[in-house]
Design a protein around this motif. Structure first.
Motif, short mmCIF file in Angstrom:
data_model
loop_
_atom_site.label_atom_id
_atom_site.label_comp_id
_atom_site.label_asym_id
_atom_site.label_seq_id
_atom_site.Cartn_x
_atom_site.Cartn_y
_atom_site.Cartn_z
N ARG A 125 0.84 -1.21 0.00
CA ARG A 125 0.00 0.00 0.00
C ARG A 125 0.87 1.25 0.00
NH1 ARG A 125 -3.17 1.99 -2.47
NH2 ARG A 125 -4.23 0.02 -2.39
N THR A 126 1.94 1.23 0.80
CA THR A 126 2.84 2.38 0.87
C THR A 126 3.47 2.65 -0.49
OG1 THR A 126 3.32 1.95 3.20
CG2 THR A 126 4.95 3.26 1.98
N LEU A 127 3.94 1.61 -1.16
CA LEU A 127 4.56 1.79 -2.48
C LEU A 127 3.51 2.22 -3.51
CD1 LEU A 127 7.07 -1.19 -2.40
CD2 LEU A 127 7.56 1.24 -2.03
N ALA A 128 2.31 1.67 -3.43
CA ALA A 128 1.23 2.06 -4.35
C ALA A 128 0.86 3.53 -4.16
CB ALA A 128 0.01 1.18 -4.16
N ASP A 129 0.78 3.97 -2.91
CA ASP A 129 0.47 5.37 -2.63
C ASP A 129 1.52 6.31 -3.21
OD1 ASP A 129 -1.84 4.58 -1.33
OD2 ASP A 129 -1.03 4.91 0.70
N GLU A 130 2.74 5.82 -3.33
CA GLU A 130 3.83 6.59 -3.93
C GLU A 130 3.89 6.43 -5.46
OE1 GLU A 130 6.08 8.74 -2.50
OE2 GLU A 130 4.89 8.56 -0.67
N GLN A 131 2.92 5.69 -6.01
CA GLN A 131 2.87 5.42 -7.46
C GLN A 131 4.12 4.69 -7.94
OE1 GLN A 131 0.04 6.22 -9.46
NE2 GLN A 131 -0.70 6.36 -7.37
N ILE A 132 4.61 3.75 -7.12
CA ILE A 132 5.80 2.95 -7.46
C ILE A 132 5.33 1.58 -7.91
CG2 ILE A 132 7.91 1.89 -6.58
CD1 ILE A 132 8.10 4.31 -4.63
N ASN A 133 5.68 1.22 -9.14
CA ASN A 133 5.28 -0.05 -9.72
C ASN A 133 6.22 -1.17 -9.27
OD1 ASN A 133 3.58 -1.61 -11.32
ND2 ASN A 133 4.99 -1.50 -13.06
N LEU A 134 5.66 -2.31 -8.90
CA LEU A 134 6.44 -3.46 -8.47
C LEU A 134 6.72 -4.35 -9.66
CD1 LEU A 134 4.45 -4.34 -5.23
CD2 LEU A 134 6.32 -2.71 -5.52
N ARG A 135 7.98 -4.66 -9.91
CA ARG A 135 8.36 -5.51 -11.05
C ARG A 135 8.43 -6.99 -10.63
NH1 ARG A 135 8.89 -8.23 -14.84
NH2 ARG A 135 10.38 -8.06 -16.51
N MET A 136 9.01 -7.26 -9.46
CA MET A 136 9.08 -8.61 -8.93
C MET A 136 8.99 -8.52 -7.42
SD MET A 136 12.18 -10.31 -11.20
CE MET A 136 11.97 -12.00 -10.71
N ILE A 137 8.46 -9.57 -6.80
CA ILE A 137 8.32 -9.63 -5.34
C ILE A 137 8.90 -10.96 -4.87
CG2 ILE A 137 6.67 -9.71 -3.43
CD1 ILE A 137 4.69 -8.27 -5.42
N SER A 138 9.59 -10.90 -3.74
CA SER A 138 10.15 -12.11 -3.14
C SER A 138 9.97 -12.01 -1.63
CB SER A 138 11.63 -12.21 -3.49
OG SER A 138 12.22 -13.30 -2.83
N THR A 139 9.66 -13.15 -1.00
CA THR A 139 9.52 -13.15 0.45
C THR A 139 10.33 -14.29 1.05
OG1 THR A 139 7.57 -14.58 0.47
CG2 THR A 139 7.19 -12.20 0.34
N SER A 140 10.69 -14.11 2.30
CA SER A 140 11.31 -15.16 3.10
C SER A 140 10.81 -14.93 4.52
CB SER A 140 12.84 -15.06 3.03
OG SER A 140 13.31 -14.03 3.88
N PRO A 141 11.16 -15.79 5.45
CA PRO A 141 10.69 -15.55 6.83
C PRO A 141 11.17 -14.22 7.41
CG PRO A 141 11.41 -17.81 6.59
CD PRO A 141 11.81 -17.10 5.32
N ILE A 142 12.26 -13.66 6.88
CA ILE A 142 12.77 -12.42 7.46
C ILE A 142 12.83 -11.24 6.51
CG2 ILE A 142 14.09 -13.63 9.24
CD1 ILE A 142 16.62 -12.98 7.52
N THR A 143 12.44 -11.40 5.24
CA THR A 143 12.45 -10.27 4.31
C THR A 143 11.25 -10.30 3.38
OG1 THR A 143 13.74 -11.41 2.60
CG2 THR A 143 14.99 -10.12 4.22
N ILE A 144 10.88 -9.11 2.96
CA ILE A 144 9.96 -8.92 1.84
C ILE A 144 10.68 -7.96 0.91
CG2 ILE A 144 7.69 -8.13 1.08
CD1 ILE A 144 6.81 -8.41 4.06
N SER A 145 10.99 -8.42 -0.31
CA SER A 145 11.76 -7.63 -1.26
C SER A 145 10.94 -7.35 -2.50
CB SER A 145 13.01 -8.39 -1.70
OG SER A 145 13.81 -8.72 -0.60
N CYS A 146 11.13 -6.16 -3.06
CA CYS A 146 10.47 -5.77 -4.30
C CYS A 146 11.49 -5.16 -5.25
CB CYS A 146 9.39 -4.73 -4.04
SG CYS A 146 8.09 -5.26 -2.94
#
Length: 170
Positions: A125-146
């Protein structure tokens, strides 16, 4: 470094969003037109491993019998990745390659994020509110990366630090 607790459910691991990290140089290779059969991903990533390329985020999608594989590598490993993909062409047949070099990675780091979807939702939501488009998303137990456009990285880091109440001195 500040540490923020997101309270909520007693007895479950409580997520700690402890930092926003970023890297400003990410390169994604999109491979399209791949046959959808066992061994294709193995052939691609064996060729990449043979060139000693460190792959980060990997996505695969299959639609109507054709597969797409996307993965990111550090910029210093682009030439080796190109060589690897040329070898993979020989092993599995023709496919298309698109190289996207104007990306950056922003990540939340903390504990327990996998068991608390509100952290992910707030990040997106924070990135969307900034009008930042997500190209790829990755998660792990300790990170969320975009992976995002490189030109948006400073704004993304600043907005996420505010959203998760992280002190600028971290």
């Amino acid at each position: 470094m500040s540490t923020d607790w997101i309270d909520g459910v007693e007895g479950l691991e409580q997520p700690i969003v402890s930092a926003v990290t970023h890297s400003e140089n990410e390169v994604v290779f999109d491979l399209t037109g791949l046959p959808d059969r066992p061994g294709i991903a193995a052939a691609i990533f064996q060729a990449v491993a043979d060139e000693a390329v460190n792959v980060d985020t990997i996505l695969q999608d299959v639609v109507h019998g054709s597969a797409t594989v996307s993965f990111s590598v550090p910029p210093e490993e682009v030439d080796a990745t190109r060589r690897a993909l040329a070898g993979a062409h020989e092993a599995i047949g023709p496919f298309d390659v698109v190289e996207i070099a104007d990306l950056a990675k922003v990540a939340l780091v903390g504990a327990g994020m996998r068991s608390h979807p509100r952290v992910t939702a707030r990040m997106f939501r924070t990135l969307a509110d900034e009008q930042i488009n997500l190209r790829m998303i990755s998660t792990s137990p300790i990170t969320i990366s975009c992976l995002i456009p490189r030109g948006d990285i400073e704004r993304a880091v600043r907005a996420l630090r505010v959203a998760f109440s992280l002190d600028e001195s971290d």
